[in-house]
Design an enzyme around this catalytic site. Sequence first.
Site, mmCIF file in Angstrom:
data_model
loop_
_atom_site.group_PDB
_atom_site.id
_atom_site.type_symbol
_atom_site.label_atom_id
_atom_site.label_comp_id
_atom_site.label_asym_id
_atom_site.label_seq_id
_atom_site.Cartn_x
_atom_site.Cartn_y
_atom_site.Cartn_z
ATOM 1 N N ARG A 59 108.573 -1.434 -23.726
ATOM 2 C CA ARG A 59 108.580 -1.941 -25.108
ATOM 3 C C ARG A 59 109.181 -0.936 -26.093
ATOM 4 O O ARG A 59 109.739 -1.310 -27.110
ATOM 5 C CB ARG A 59 107.143 -2.298 -25.517
ATOM 6 C CG ARG A 59 107.069 -3.312 -26.648
ATOM 7 C CD ARG A 59 105.686 -3.934 -26.729
ATOM 8 N NE ARG A 59 104.654 -2.934 -26.711
ATOM 9 C CZ ARG A 59 103.467 -3.072 -26.102
ATOM 10 N NH1 ARG A 59 103.153 -4.197 -25.481
ATOM 11 N NH2 ARG A 59 102.576 -2.104 -26.132
ATOM 12 N N TYR A 112 117.543 -11.829 -50.299
ATOM 13 C CA TYR A 112 117.709 -12.805 -49.220
ATOM 14 C C TYR A 112 116.619 -13.893 -49.297
ATOM 15 O O TYR A 112 115.413 -13.573 -49.286
ATOM 16 C CB TYR A 112 117.635 -12.022 -47.906
ATOM 17 C CG TYR A 112 117.797 -12.813 -46.649
ATOM 18 C CD1 TYR A 112 118.987 -13.466 -46.367
ATOM 19 C CD2 TYR A 112 116.757 -12.894 -45.726
ATOM 20 C CE1 TYR A 112 119.142 -14.181 -45.191
ATOM 21 C CE2 TYR A 112 116.903 -13.594 -44.538
ATOM 22 C CZ TYR A 112 118.100 -14.244 -44.290
ATOM 23 O OH TYR A 112 118.243 -14.946 -43.122
ATOM 24 N N ASP A 183 117.375 -3.635 -49.147
ATOM 25 C CA ASP A 183 118.095 -4.326 -48.076
ATOM 26 C C ASP A 183 119.552 -3.893 -48.161
ATOM 27 O O ASP A 183 120.217 -4.117 -49.165
ATOM 28 C CB ASP A 183 117.952 -5.848 -48.265
ATOM 29 C CG ASP A 183 118.595 -6.652 -47.128
ATOM 30 O OD1 ASP A 183 119.646 -6.230 -46.608
ATOM 31 O OD2 ASP A 183 118.047 -7.716 -46.783
ATOM 32 N N LYS A 208 124.519 -8.812 -38.738
ATOM 33 C CA LYS A 208 125.726 -9.064 -39.523
ATOM 34 C C LYS A 208 126.866 -8.120 -39.100
ATOM 35 O O LYS A 208 127.461 -8.325 -38.072
ATOM 36 C CB LYS A 208 125.401 -8.934 -41.009
ATOM 37 C CG LYS A 208 124.215 -9.827 -41.457
ATOM 38 C CD LYS A 208 124.602 -11.300 -41.570
ATOM 39 C CE LYS A 208 123.398 -12.230 -41.707
ATOM 40 N NZ LYS A 208 122.539 -12.001 -42.840
HETATM 41 C C1 PLP Z 1 121.057 -12.276 -42.773
HETATM 42 C C2 PLP Z 1 120.305 -11.411 -43.686
HETATM 43 C C3 PLP Z 1 119.012 -11.006 -43.365
HETATM 44 C C4 PLP Z 1 118.270 -11.521 -42.160
HETATM 45 O O1 PLP Z 1 118.821 -11.104 -40.959
HETATM 46 P P1 PLP Z 1 118.554 -11.946 -39.606
HETATM 47 O O2 PLP Z 1 118.987 -11.014 -38.540
HETATM 48 O O3 PLP Z 1 119.388 -13.184 -39.724
HETATM 49 O O4 PLP Z 1 117.094 -12.258 -39.552
HETATM 50 C C5 PLP Z 1 118.374 -10.146 -44.232
HETATM 51 N N1 PLP Z 1 118.969 -9.714 -45.355
HETATM 52 C C6 PLP Z 1 120.212 -10.091 -45.696
HETATM 53 C C7 PLP Z 1 120.815 -9.589 -46.950
HETATM 54 C C8 PLP Z 1 120.918 -10.961 -44.876
HETATM 55 O O5 PLP Z 1 122.134 -11.352 -45.240
#
Ligand code: PLP
Length: 391
Positions: A59, A112, A183, A208
């Site tokens: 893990r 988000y 973020d 992303k």
């Molecule tokens: C896509 C995104 C997330 C979430 O990511 P996932 O891997 O899809 O859960 C969080 N913050 C931002 C700014 C995003 O664009």
Amino acid sequence: MLHKTTRLMHAGAPAFIDGTAPVNVPVERTSTVRFENTSSRAALQKRREAGEPVSTYGRDGRQTHRALEAGIGELESARDVLLAPSGLSAISLVFIGLLSPGDHVLVQDGVYGPVRERVEPLLTRLGVAFSYFSAADGLPHKHIQPNTKLIYAESPSSFLYEILDLPALADFAHERGVLLAADNTWGAGLLYQPLALGADISIQAVTKYLGGHSDLMQGAVSTVDAELGQRLQETHHALGLSISADDAYLALRGIRTLPIRLAQHARGAFAVASYLQRVRAVTRTFHPALASDPGHALWSRDFHGANGLVSFALRDADAAQAAAFVDALKLFGIGASWGGYESLALVAPPQRLRGQRYWAGTEAVIRLHIGLEDADDLILDLAQAFRSVAS
Ligand SMILES: *Cc1c(COP(=O)(O)O)cnc(C)c1O
């Protein structure tokens, strides 16, 4: 000190064994970690308890995971990196790890969407109070409460790319004994470094740009503070967050090409944004590299570049007309998420735009992610879609 791009190419490189080593870290899949004998197990567990990142169970991941952590650590200039199975789970890890019943968290209104829609109800049930502030109003003096423990922000904001004065917000938070988490999915660590600008925690959806090929889900939480890293680590263990070695490998592979991919995304996005500014049917183009963008000066001060995201408001359009425009596109896929090599288009959900005080327009907004295609082809595709909805 070597440049970041150089360090990114070498982060997590495997050590020589018997005089040789592969270029790439091996994909080390395992659940059980085997020990040579009982005393070597006891010795390793002791080192682990003392805080060394040695793995005694699957893990925790093993060398593929440690190599990816090293790569993200370089990107974010972080001390500790925690890997999570998605960007959203990385965000939830921060909230759950740092907040207790009776605490309050102050959230920027442009974050988000699922933070508001999914995480807020969960945390509210656990006794944590949420409220929102807009960066358009300056520093959130009026919103801070005696029990505020965390400010959570995203710069640039989702869909409209509102840029925050993050250093000022970090000072504001720290003067009040409040932590700041940011973020950093837009900036991907290469374009923006919240930790260097004063944030305590930086979060990325690795899904992303780090992944970069639309084939994996992953998140990461980075910190520079050992005590904070420890608190988050405890919650990470309790939640049993774990990612596969295959996905760790893919993410690290993505990091190796991140600098050139981001540069190409940014070139394409700037060409498309410049084109959109000249289209009569477009009332507003959102992209901080444009000199006309209200966040341009802050972006120039704090960022090292832009990415492939461009949004625009369609004159007099409702959601149905915006949907017709998106349907008329031929080269753009229709879908959420972004950061891959392919271009995407999506009508921005109106409730998410209304939640941001940054922009008061009522016309529909379309978000484009400009992939690695030739921008001239994408612009021709957009032009034919404008013609087809006008006729
Ligand atoms: C896509 C995104 C997330 C979430 O990511 P996932 O891997 O899809 O859960 C969080 N913050 C931002 C700014 C995003 O664009």
